[in-house]
Design a protein around this motif. Sequence first.
Motif, PDB file in Angstrom:
ATOM      1  N   ARG A 222      -7.287  16.135   0.298  1.00 45.61           N
ATOM      2  CA  ARG A 222      -6.691  15.911  -1.026  1.00 45.61           C
ATOM      3  C   ARG A 222      -5.191  16.209  -1.010  1.00 45.61           C
ATOM      4  N   TRP A 223      -4.822  17.355  -0.462  1.00 46.77           N
ATOM      5  CA  TRP A 223      -3.412  17.747  -0.429  1.00 46.77           C
ATOM      6  C   TRP A 223      -3.073  18.476   0.869  1.00 46.77           C
ATOM      7  N   LEU A 224      -1.820  18.341   1.275  1.00 46.62           N
ATOM      8  CA  LEU A 224      -1.217  19.164   2.317  1.00 46.62           C
ATOM      9  C   LEU A 224      -0.186  20.048   1.622  1.00 46.62           C
ATOM     10  N   ILE A 225      -0.372  21.359   1.700  1.00 49.64           N
ATOM     11  CA  ILE A 225       0.472  22.314   0.976  1.00 49.64           C
ATOM     12  C   ILE A 225       1.085  23.291   1.983  1.00 49.64           C
ATOM     13  N   PRO A 226       2.388  23.561   1.912  1.00 52.42           N
ATOM     14  CA  PRO A 226       3.018  24.440   2.906  1.00 52.42           C
ATOM     15  C   PRO A 226       2.835  25.938   2.656  1.00 52.42           C
ATOM     16  N   ASN A 227       2.227  26.323   1.531  1.00 56.38           N
ATOM     17  CA  ASN A 227       2.105  27.738   1.197  1.00 56.38           C
ATOM     18  C   ASN A 227       0.641  28.139   1.111  1.00 56.38           C
ATOM     19  N   ALA A 228       0.223  29.085   1.951  1.00 55.81           N
ATOM     20  CA  ALA A 228      -1.180  29.495   1.999  1.00 55.81           C
ATOM     21  C   ALA A 228      -1.639  30.137   0.690  1.00 55.81           C
ATOM     22  N   GLU A 229      -0.743  30.848   0.009  1.00 56.34           N
ATOM     23  CA  GLU A 229      -1.115  31.489  -1.248  1.00 56.34           C
ATOM     24  C   GLU A 229      -1.391  30.440  -2.328  1.00 56.34           C
ATOM     25  N   THR A 230      -0.608  29.371  -2.338  1.00 59.15           N
ATOM     26  CA  THR A 230      -0.841  28.281  -3.283  1.00 59.15           C
ATOM     27  C   THR A 230      -2.198  27.634  -3.033  1.00 59.15           C
ATOM     28  N   ILE A 231      -2.521  27.436  -1.757  1.00 61.62           N
ATOM     29  CA  ILE A 231      -3.811  26.845  -1.401  1.00 61.62           C
ATOM     30  C   ILE A 231      -4.955  27.715  -1.904  1.00 61.62           C
ATOM     31  N   ARG A 232      -4.834  29.031  -1.726  1.00 60.61           N
ATOM     32  CA  ARG A 232      -5.905  29.932  -2.157  1.00 60.61           C
ATOM     33  C   ARG A 232      -6.108  29.834  -3.671  1.00 60.61           C
ATOM     34  N   SER A 233      -5.018  29.727  -4.424  1.00 59.09           N
ATOM     35  CA  SER A 233      -5.136  29.592  -5.878  1.00 59.09           C
ATOM     36  C   SER A 233      -5.812  28.279  -6.254  1.00 59.09           C
ATOM     37  N   MET A 234      -5.487  27.198  -5.546  1.00 56.28           N
ATOM     38  CA  MET A 234      -6.116  25.909  -5.827  1.00 56.28           C
ATOM     39  C   MET A 234      -7.615  25.961  -5.527  1.00 56.28           C
ATOM     40  N   VAL A 235      -7.966  26.624  -4.431  1.00 54.57           N
ATOM     41  CA  VAL A 235      -9.383  26.780  -4.094  1.00 54.57           C
ATOM     42  C   VAL A 235     -10.081  27.608  -5.172  1.00 54.57           C
ATOM     43  N   GLY A 236      -9.429  28.673  -5.626  1.00 58.25           N
ATOM     44  CA  GLY A 236     -10.014  29.524  -6.652  1.00 58.25           C
ATOM     45  C   GLY A 236     -10.306  28.771  -7.936  1.00 58.25           C
ATOM     46  N   LEU A 237      -9.512  27.743  -8.216  1.00 60.91           N
ATOM     47  CA  LEU A 237      -9.710  26.923  -9.405  1.00 60.91           C
ATOM     48  C   LEU A 237     -10.713  25.786  -9.177  1.00 60.91           C
ATOM     49  N   GLY A 238     -11.311  25.750  -7.973  1.00 63.53           N
ATOM     50  CA  GLY A 238     -12.335  24.752  -7.692  1.00 63.53           C
ATOM     51  C   GLY A 238     -11.811  23.372  -7.380  1.00 63.53           C
ATOM     52  N   LEU A 239     -10.553  23.280  -6.931  1.00 65.72           N
ATOM     53  CA  LEU A 239      -9.951  21.973  -6.648  1.00 65.72           C
ATOM     54  C   LEU A 239     -10.258  21.468  -5.246  1.00 65.72           C
ATOM     55  N   GLY A 240     -10.961  22.223  -4.451  1.00 65.96           N
ATOM     56  CA  GLY A 240     -11.308  21.834  -3.095  1.00 65.96           C
ATOM     57  C   GLY A 240     -11.559  23.068  -2.251  1.00 65.96           C
ATOM     58  N   PHE A 241     -11.817  22.861  -0.964  1.00 60.06           N
ATOM     59  CA  PHE A 241     -11.968  23.980  -0.036  1.00 60.06           C
ATOM     60  C   PHE A 241     -10.844  23.915   0.983  1.00 60.06           C
ATOM     61  N   SER A 242     -10.666  24.977   1.728  1.00 59.13           N
ATOM     62  CA  SER A 242      -9.653  24.987   2.775  1.00 59.13           C
ATOM     63  C   SER A 242     -10.213  25.662   4.016  1.00 59.13           C
ATOM     64  N   LEU A 243      -9.409  25.700   5.066  1.00 59.07           N
ATOM     65  CA  LEU A 243      -9.807  26.288   6.341  1.00 59.07           C
ATOM     66  C   LEU A 243      -8.699  27.224   6.826  1.00 59.07           C
ATOM     67  N   ALA A 244      -9.077  28.365   7.375  1.00 60.71           N
ATOM     68  CA  ALA A 244      -8.078  29.333   7.822  1.00 60.71           C
ATOM     69  C   ALA A 244      -8.644  30.208   8.929  1.00 60.71           C
ATOM     70  N   ASN A 245      -7.754  30.638   9.828  1.00 59.89           N
ATOM     71  CA  ASN A 245      -8.141  31.577  10.876  1.00 59.89           C
ATOM     72  C   ASN A 245      -7.918  33.022  10.454  1.00 59.89           C
ATOM     73  N   ALA A 246      -6.940  33.247   9.561  1.00 55.11           N
ATOM     74  CA  ALA A 246      -6.623  34.605   9.103  1.00 55.11           C
ATOM     75  C   ALA A 246      -7.387  34.896   7.822  1.00 55.11           C
ATOM     76  N   VAL A 247      -8.156  35.974   7.821  1.00 53.28           N
ATOM     77  CA  VAL A 247      -9.005  36.322   6.675  1.00 53.28           C
ATOM     78  C   VAL A 247      -8.507  37.637   6.079  1.00 53.28           C
ATOM     79  N   PRO A 248      -8.047  37.629   4.817  1.00 55.78           N
ATOM     80  CA  PRO A 248      -7.565  38.866   4.202  1.00 55.78           C
ATOM     81  C   PRO A 248      -8.708  39.787   3.799  1.00 55.78           C
ATOM     82  N   HIS A 249      -8.368  40.956   3.315  1.00 58.82           N
ATOM     83  CA  HIS A 249      -9.369  41.900   2.827  1.00 58.82           C
ATOM     84  C   HIS A 249     -10.198  41.232   1.735  1.00 58.82           C
TER      85      HIS A 249
END
Length: 319
Positions: A222-249
């Motif tokens: 759906r989108w390519l976004i340069p900021n990981a924090e923005t992606i997390r917020s979009m996922v939180g709003l149910g706009l899609g899923f993402s993939l990451a190697n770094a997992v926060p607390h």
Amino acid sequence: MTDITLRQLEYFLAVLDRGSVSNAAKDCRVSQATVSAALAQLEKQLRVTLIARGPARRARPTSAGREFGVRAREILSGVTDAVESLNDESSALQGPLRIGCIPTAGPRMLPATASQFVKHHPQVDISFVEAHPMTIQRMVLNGEVDVAVMYRKQIQIEGITRHDLAEVQLHAIVSADHPAADKGGVDIAELIDDPLILLDSPPTADLLISQIRGIGYEPSVRWLIPNAETIRSMVGLGLGFSLANAVPHPDTLTFQGMPVRYLPVTNPEFANTIVGVTMTGARLSKKLATALEILRRTAAETDPHWWKRQSQSSRPSRS
């Protein structure tokens, strides 16, 4: 033989790293006139222009300056190593240490690494640079950083040596109300019909898309976004899923205060390694070896399994 001094090299490299004579002078705690005079004398002795002065007093290396900069760093690093070798019995480390890191791994790796050096090796002048994978690799080759942190599958340039820090497992990021949110792991096939929001940080997105296609699926990006924090917020709003190697607390929330879930991707094709990379042939000094050890420890203490163990150990025991 040309009478070049170590101080001239130090000031020249400070100008390269800080981008101006004024900033270099502040770092070296001398006057601008001192740095300018040393640089002018160095260029006169070498009979070549090393720094091109641009608008707003910006200083950029010429092609000769870039090449000489690599050699100058090797010289200063060799002198530092020689001094350290005279005192190998001591635990004290000193001098500059430049660590590069890709932005997605920065929050995981850099704060704890900085803390360890400040606490246990205060005489090390540590600095950090965050940049995209290709840029970081070039900085290693040019001697602009001593070691860089990235993922094994992002390595695309010859001439660098990899030091494995920890194995990593790709995680899918989904909203808290996603149907798979409470699962212990997920196959990529279970998410393939959902919109995918990927980090726009070459070559990360291309690698992930290629891997997904390699196991027989076509992702719906759906989108390519340069900021990981923005992606997390979009996922939180149910706009899609993402993939990451770094997992926060696991207690980490989005900017809007919403929870998300990080689910291990069970497909073995996505296995990866977080690595430190150095210039091939560079001596592994005591200071650099210490940095790699601290990075390994940091990687272990920020592993998702570590978060889980910490969470379980903090729960009150049943009487």
